[in-house]
Motif scaffolding. Structure first.
Motif, PDB file in Angstrom:
ATOM      1  N   ALA A 151     160.754  44.230  10.591  1.00 15.56           N
ATOM      2  CA  ALA A 151     159.906  44.758  11.664  1.00 15.56           C
ATOM      3  C   ALA A 151     158.614  45.305  11.074  1.00 15.56           C
ATOM      4  CB  ALA A 151     160.642  45.849  12.429  1.00 15.56           C
ATOM      5  N   MET A 152     157.490  44.801  11.567  1.00 16.88           N
ATOM      6  CA  MET A 152     156.185  45.289  11.124  1.00 16.88           C
ATOM      7  C   MET A 152     155.763  46.487  11.968  1.00 16.88           C
ATOM      8  SD  MET A 152     155.715  43.238   8.699  1.00 16.88           S
ATOM      9  CE  MET A 152     154.071  43.661   8.190  1.00 16.88           C
ATOM     10  N   SER A 153     156.057  46.425  13.261  1.00 11.21           N
ATOM     11  CA  SER A 153     155.738  47.538  14.157  1.00 11.21           C
ATOM     12  C   SER A 153     156.509  47.364  15.459  1.00 11.21           C
ATOM     13  CB  SER A 153     154.231  47.590  14.434  1.00 11.21           C
ATOM     14  OG  SER A 153     153.839  46.428  15.153  1.00 11.21           O
ATOM     15  N   MET A 154     156.529  48.463  16.231  1.00  7.85           N
ATOM     16  CA  MET A 154     157.124  48.415  17.565  1.00  7.85           C
ATOM     17  C   MET A 154     155.987  48.547  18.566  1.00  7.85           C
ATOM     18  SD  MET A 154     160.702  50.488  17.238  1.00  7.85           S
ATOM     19  CE  MET A 154     161.417  49.737  18.682  1.00  7.85           C
ATOM     20  N   VAL A 155     155.968  47.667  19.548  1.00  8.32           N
ATOM     21  CA  VAL A 155     154.880  47.654  20.532  1.00  8.32           C
ATOM     22  C   VAL A 155     155.452  47.755  21.937  1.00  8.32           C
ATOM     23  CG1 VAL A 155     153.303  46.328  19.079  1.00  8.32           C
ATOM     24  CG2 VAL A 155     154.879  45.116  20.554  1.00  8.32           C
ATOM     25  N   PRO A 156     154.730  48.427  22.850  1.00  7.04           N
ATOM     26  CA  PRO A 156     155.205  48.457  24.235  1.00  7.04           C
ATOM     27  C   PRO A 156     155.086  47.067  24.848  1.00  7.04           C
ATOM     28  CG  PRO A 156     153.127  49.682  23.985  1.00  7.04           C
ATOM     29  CD  PRO A 156     153.510  49.181  22.638  1.00  7.04           C
ATOM     30  N   ALA A 157     156.171  46.605  25.445  1.00  9.89           N
ATOM     31  CA  ALA A 157     156.190  45.286  26.094  1.00  9.89           C
ATOM     32  C   ALA A 157     157.044  45.409  27.349  1.00  9.89           C
ATOM     33  CB  ALA A 157     156.728  44.233  25.152  1.00  9.89           C
ATOM     34  N   PRO A 158     156.422  45.745  28.494  1.00  7.56           N
ATOM     35  CA  PRO A 158     157.196  45.996  29.719  1.00  7.56           C
ATOM     36  C   PRO A 158     158.004  44.788  30.199  1.00  7.56           C
ATOM     37  CG  PRO A 158     154.810  46.162  30.133  1.00  7.56           C
ATOM     38  CD  PRO A 158     155.002  45.899  28.677  1.00  7.56           C
ATOM     39  N   ASP A 159     157.535  43.561  29.947  1.00 11.54           N
ATOM     40  CA  ASP A 159     158.261  42.391  30.443  1.00 11.54           C
ATOM     41  C   ASP A 159     159.256  41.829  29.427  1.00 11.54           C
ATOM     42  OD1 ASP A 159     155.631  42.205  29.462  1.00 11.54           O
ATOM     43  OD2 ASP A 159     155.541  40.053  29.841  1.00 11.54           O
ATOM     44  N   ALA A 160     159.441  42.495  28.270  1.00 12.90           N
ATOM     45  CA  ALA A 160     160.400  42.018  27.263  1.00 12.90           C
ATOM     46  C   ALA A 160     161.558  43.007  27.152  1.00 12.90           C
ATOM     47  CB  ALA A 160     159.713  41.871  25.917  1.00 12.90           C
ATOM     48  N   GLU A 161     162.701  42.488  26.732  1.00 11.01           N
ATOM     49  CA  GLU A 161     163.875  43.338  26.495  1.00 11.01           C
ATOM     50  C   GLU A 161     163.576  44.314  25.355  1.00 11.01           C
ATOM     51  OE1 GLU A 161     167.343  43.434  27.503  1.00 11.01           O
ATOM     52  OE2 GLU A 161     166.524  42.483  29.295  1.00 11.01           O
ATOM     53  N   PRO A 162     164.024  45.575  25.471  1.00 13.32           N
ATOM     54  CA  PRO A 162     163.843  46.497  24.334  1.00 13.32           C
ATOM     55  C   PRO A 162     164.565  45.968  23.094  1.00 13.32           C
ATOM     56  CG  PRO A 162     164.537  47.677  26.310  1.00 13.32           C
ATOM     57  CD  PRO A 162     164.642  46.214  26.620  1.00 13.32           C
ATOM     58  N   ASN A 163     163.965  46.166  21.934  1.00 13.65           N
ATOM     59  CA  ASN A 163     164.477  45.713  20.632  1.00 13.65           C
ATOM     60  C   ASN A 163     164.554  44.194  20.507  1.00 13.65           C
ATOM     61  OD1 ASN A 163     164.751  48.294  19.510  1.00 13.65           O
ATOM     62  ND2 ASN A 163     166.757  48.541  20.454  1.00 13.65           N
ATOM     63  N   MET A 186     157.100  41.674  15.312  1.00 13.54           N
ATOM     64  CA  MET A 186     156.783  42.857  16.111  1.00 13.54           C
ATOM     65  C   MET A 186     157.870  42.970  17.168  1.00 13.54           C
ATOM     66  SD  MET A 186     152.708  42.420  16.487  1.00 13.54           S
ATOM     67  CE  MET A 186     151.866  43.844  15.891  1.00 13.54           C
ATOM     68  N   VAL A 187     158.396  44.187  17.333  1.00 11.18           N
ATOM     69  CA  VAL A 187     159.561  44.409  18.182  1.00 11.18           C
ATOM     70  C   VAL A 187     159.150  45.189  19.417  1.00 11.18           C
ATOM     71  CG1 VAL A 187     161.894  45.386  18.229  1.00 11.18           C
ATOM     72  CG2 VAL A 187     160.995  44.447  16.111  1.00 11.18           C
ATOM     73  N   ALA A 188     159.761  44.823  20.565  1.00  9.04           N
ATOM     74  CA  ALA A 188     159.486  45.515  21.822  1.00  9.04           C
ATOM     75  C   ALA A 188     160.091  46.910  21.792  1.00  9.04           C
ATOM     76  CB  ALA A 188     160.049  44.711  22.993  1.00  9.04           C
ATOM     77  N   LYS A 189     159.284  47.894  22.205  1.00 12.07           N
ATOM     78  CA  LYS A 189     159.739  49.281  22.239  1.00 12.07           C
ATOM     79  C   LYS A 189     160.236  49.574  23.649  1.00 12.07           C
ATOM     80  CE  LYS A 189     156.422  52.189  21.532  1.00 12.07           C
ATOM     81  NZ  LYS A 189     155.447  53.165  21.016  1.00 12.07           N
ATOM     82  N   ALA A 190     161.323  50.333  23.733  1.00  8.63           N
ATOM     83  CA  ALA A 190     161.844  50.724  25.045  1.00  8.63           C
ATOM     84  C   ALA A 190     160.840  51.666  25.705  1.00  8.63           C
ATOM     85  CB  ALA A 190     163.197  51.406  24.889  1.00  8.63           C
TER      86      ALA A 190
END
Length: 200
Positions: A151-163, A186-190
């Motif tokens: 994981a390079m970073s966690m980014v807010p992604a409202p339309d993607a599943e968390p993690n 890059m991973v979706a943040k809850a």
């Protein structure tokens, strides 16, 4: 302990066992005559000890043989690992070349023909890697797996599943199922995840 040493030890134990059996048999004959029961018992115990030593050495030889077979199998399976690691930057460069020409289709016939040539080279290169059981990891949309992804970073992604992985910075590769290079993602943040201090 080498196989030859094991074999020599095994032969010595067999010889000692045979000698002890003969002694026990001759002592039994004498004991019947002389009544020396304790010497016969001692020789029987010695024979029993030699038999146990022989069984232990046989088990040790089987274990050594099994470990050697596993080591040889792994050496065959993963002998290309260093070579594959050296080739991965070539695949990355070809992919970057194709990506850099995206959106420039109207730039002319020269750019289109260069792009086509690089794509063909990349496809040929990837099919060559596949022949040697090298698989590419492009985990967009998959759940984050720390065994295969970095994981390079966690980014807010409202339309993607968390993690889940929302973007791949650099693709990863497997050789016979073993990670040669993890995919940098890059991973979706809850939405309700606590704020993490990235400065620390």
């Amino acid at each position: 302990m080498s196989t030859d040493e094991n074999r020599n030890e095994h032969e010595e134990l067999n010889e000692a066992l045979e000698a002890a059996k003969e002694e026990a048999q001759s002592a039994e004959g004498e004991a019947g005559e002389n009544g020396e029961v304790s010497e016969v018992e001692a020789l029987k115990a010695q024979v029993q000890e030699f038999q146990e030593q022989m069984l232990r050495s046989q088990a040790e030889m089987q274990n050594v043989r099994r470990r050697a077979e596993i080591d040889v199998e792994k050496a065959h399976k993963f002998a290309l690992e260093k070579f594959v690691k050296e080739l991965l930057p070539v695949a990355d460069s070809l992919e970057k070349a194709v990506e850099s020409t995206e959106g420039h289709e109207e730039s002319g016939e020269l750019v289109a023909s260069i792009r086509e040539g690089v794509e063909m080279t990349l496809n040929l290169f990837m099919s060559s890697l596949k022949k040697f059981n090298v698989e590419q990891l492009n985990p967009v949309g998959e759940p984050f797996d720390p065994q295969q992804h970095e994981a390079m970073s966690m980014v807010p992604a409202p339309d993607a599943e968390p993690n889940s992985v929302v973007a791949v910075v650099q693709k990863g590769y497997l050789l016979n199922g073993r990670v040669v290079r993890p995919a940098m993602v890059m991973v979706a943040k809850a939405e309700d995840a606590p704020k993490i201090d990235e400065q620390a």
